[in-house]
Scaffold this motif. Structure first.
Motif, PDB file in Angstrom:
ATOM      1  N   GLY A  20      47.645  42.825  47.342  1.00 39.14           N
ATOM      2  CA  GLY A  20      48.182  44.096  46.895  1.00 39.14           C
ATOM      3  C   GLY A  20      48.356  44.261  45.405  1.00 39.14           C
ATOM      4  N   VAL A  21      47.925  43.285  44.620  1.00 36.78           N
ATOM      5  CA  VAL A  21      48.053  43.409  43.163  1.00 36.78           C
ATOM      6  C   VAL A  21      46.987  44.368  42.652  1.00 36.78           C
ATOM      7  N   ARG A  22      47.399  45.347  41.875  1.00 36.88           N
ATOM      8  CA  ARG A  22      46.468  46.374  41.397  1.00 36.88           C
ATOM      9  C   ARG A  22      46.375  46.449  39.880  1.00 36.88           C
ATOM     10  N   GLN A  23      47.024  45.519  39.179  1.00 39.04           N
ATOM     11  CA  GLN A  23      46.882  45.423  37.729  1.00 39.04           C
ATOM     12  C   GLN A  23      46.234  44.093  37.388  1.00 39.04           C
ATOM     13  N   VAL A  24      45.182  44.142  36.589  1.00 36.62           N
ATOM     14  CA  VAL A  24      44.460  42.949  36.163  1.00 36.62           C
ATOM     15  C   VAL A  24      44.426  42.938  34.646  1.00 36.62           C
ATOM     16  N   VAL A  25      44.754  41.787  34.049  1.00 32.45           N
ATOM     17  CA  VAL A  25      44.662  41.650  32.590  1.00 32.45           C
ATOM     18  C   VAL A  25      43.794  40.439  32.284  1.00 32.45           C
ATOM     19  N   LEU A  26      42.699  40.676  31.574  1.00 30.54           N
ATOM     20  CA  LEU A  26      41.806  39.617  31.116  1.00 30.54           C
ATOM     21  C   LEU A  26      42.108  39.357  29.648  1.00 30.54           C
ATOM     22  N   LEU A  27      42.675  38.202  29.354  1.00 27.54           N
ATOM     23  CA  LEU A  27      43.040  37.849  27.985  1.00 27.54           C
ATOM     24  C   LEU A  27      41.871  37.133  27.322  1.00 27.54           C
ATOM     25  N   GLY A  28      41.453  37.634  26.157  1.00 26.60           N
ATOM     26  CA  GLY A  28      40.241  37.100  25.551  1.00 26.60           C
ATOM     27  C   GLY A  28      39.050  37.395  26.432  1.00 26.60           C
ATOM     28  N   ALA A  29      38.868  38.671  26.774  1.00 25.00           N
ATOM     29  CA  ALA A  29      37.933  39.075  27.832  1.00 25.00           C
ATOM     30  C   ALA A  29      36.485  38.730  27.527  1.00 25.00           C
ATOM     31  N   GLY A  30      36.095  38.727  26.254  1.00 23.31           N
ATOM     32  CA  GLY A  30      34.715  38.393  25.922  1.00 23.31           C
ATOM     33  C   GLY A  30      33.714  39.248  26.670  1.00 23.31           C
ATOM     34  N   GLU A  35      40.856  50.577  45.697  1.00 23.07           N
ATOM     35  CA  GLU A  35      41.217  51.823  45.015  1.00 23.07           C
ATOM     36  C   GLU A  35      42.553  51.660  44.314  1.00 23.07           C
ATOM     37  N   GLY A  36      42.634  52.198  43.123  1.00 21.35           N
ATOM     38  CA  GLY A  36      43.869  52.142  42.356  1.00 21.35           C
ATOM     39  C   GLY A  36      43.987  50.961  41.416  1.00 21.35           C
ATOM     40  N   THR A  37      42.956  50.110  41.366  1.00 23.00           N
ATOM     41  CA  THR A  37      43.000  48.951  40.478  1.00 23.00           C
ATOM     42  C   THR A  37      42.794  49.382  39.031  1.00 23.00           C
ATOM     43  N   ARG A  38      43.637  48.848  38.153  1.00 19.15           N
ATOM     44  CA  ARG A  38      43.512  49.069  36.711  1.00 19.15           C
ATOM     45  C   ARG A  38      43.265  47.716  36.056  1.00 19.15           C
ATOM     46  N   LEU A  39      42.186  47.628  35.299  1.00 19.46           N
ATOM     47  CA  LEU A  39      41.805  46.355  34.678  1.00 19.46           C
ATOM     48  C   LEU A  39      41.818  46.516  33.161  1.00 19.46           C
ATOM     49  N   PHE A  40      42.621  45.678  32.511  1.00 22.92           N
ATOM     50  CA  PHE A  40      42.761  45.716  31.058  1.00 22.92           C
ATOM     51  C   PHE A  40      41.986  44.551  30.450  1.00 22.92           C
TER      52      PHE A  40
END
Length: 270
Positions: free
Chosen positions: A78-88, A100-105
């Protein structure tokens, strides 16, 4: 340093061409080509250098699959927030089937994000989630920039720091973990890759100046699970050998030393 991310894309492109690939990354070849690393032909090197290059490539393949699985498990929870640190050159926004509803930073400095944007436009790539880029140096106030971009710390987040911490000195690693913890609601997830004990000495001692290995500075603690518990995370530690066997890519050579805790980490916020 972001040029090393193009090198990672090259490894992912080569893996994607295998019949029994552990993942498919359709954009990796485009990133590698734009960065001048495709077609791929390794430079002249001695046998020791060749072995080190292959070892690093193998670890990139295994960690990519490991973190792919971790993200799918977080989404299923159920996690819908994703953060990629140093995404490259990470293309998971485009190659993963997100709910649906996923937000990826994607958090990185402007240079790699601009390079990536040009390739994505050329490839007419379409994200499979709401993708938000956050141009900021991780040595600066990235939590503030992430908040301004719409991240909600009251909701669970899955954090990915892939191939990142090995480039940061110990105090910067501690600060990063503290900042992540402050933004993580209960139920948040985290995937980390840590440099195994001795890796800086083995790979960095005679590394070519300016190469990725020459920039490595930190290794994982002797007890990574206990270390992360002190930061408020319930963690599992996996070795490369363990995961490679699980994925059908067993390492054929026996361990050279006693197996220590592994540097592939999956954690849940307590």
């Amino acid at each position: 340093m972001w040029a090393t991310a193009v090198g990672v894309a090259r490894v992912r492109a080569l893996e994607s061409e295998r019949e029994n690939a552990l993942f498919r990354d359709p954009l990796a070849k485009a990133f590698a080509a734009a960065g001048g690393l495709w077609p791929a032909s390794p430079p002249p090197e001695d046998e020791a250098a060749r072995r080190r290059r292959l070892a690093v490539s193998f670890s990139i393949v295994i960690r990519t699959r490991f973190l792919d699985d971790l993200l799918l498990e977080a989404s299923a929870a159920g996690v819908r927030q994703v953060v990629l640190l140093g995404a490259g050159m990470d293309s998971r926004a485009f190659r993963t089937d997100w709910p649906e509803g996923t937000r990826l930073f994607e958090v990185d400095t402007a240079a790699p994000l601009d390079f990536k944007a040009a390739v994505l436009r050329r490839e007419r790539a379409v994200a499979r989630c709401e993708r938000i880029t956050v141009a900021v140096d991780l040595r600066e106030d990235w939590p503030g920039a992430l908040a301004a971009a719409g991240h909600d710390p009251a909701l669970p987040t899955v954090w990915i720091a892939e191939g990142l911490l090995i480039y940061l000195p110990e105090d910067a690693v501690e600060l990063l973990l503290t900042r992540i913890g402050a933004l993580s609601a209960v139920g948040s997830r985290m995937g980390l890759t840590l440099g195994s004990r001795g890796v800086v000495e083995r790979f960095g001692a005679d590394a070519v100046p300016g190469s990725a290995a020459s920039l490595w500075v930190s290794e994982m603690p002797d007890d990574p699970v206990g270390w992360l518990a002190g930061h408020g995370w319930d963690a599992d530690s996996h070795t490369l050998r363990e995961l490679a066997a699980a994925y059908g890519r067993p390492i054929g050579t026996p361990p050279q030393r006693e197996e220590r805790p592994g540097g592939l980490i999956a954690a849940v916020r307590q």
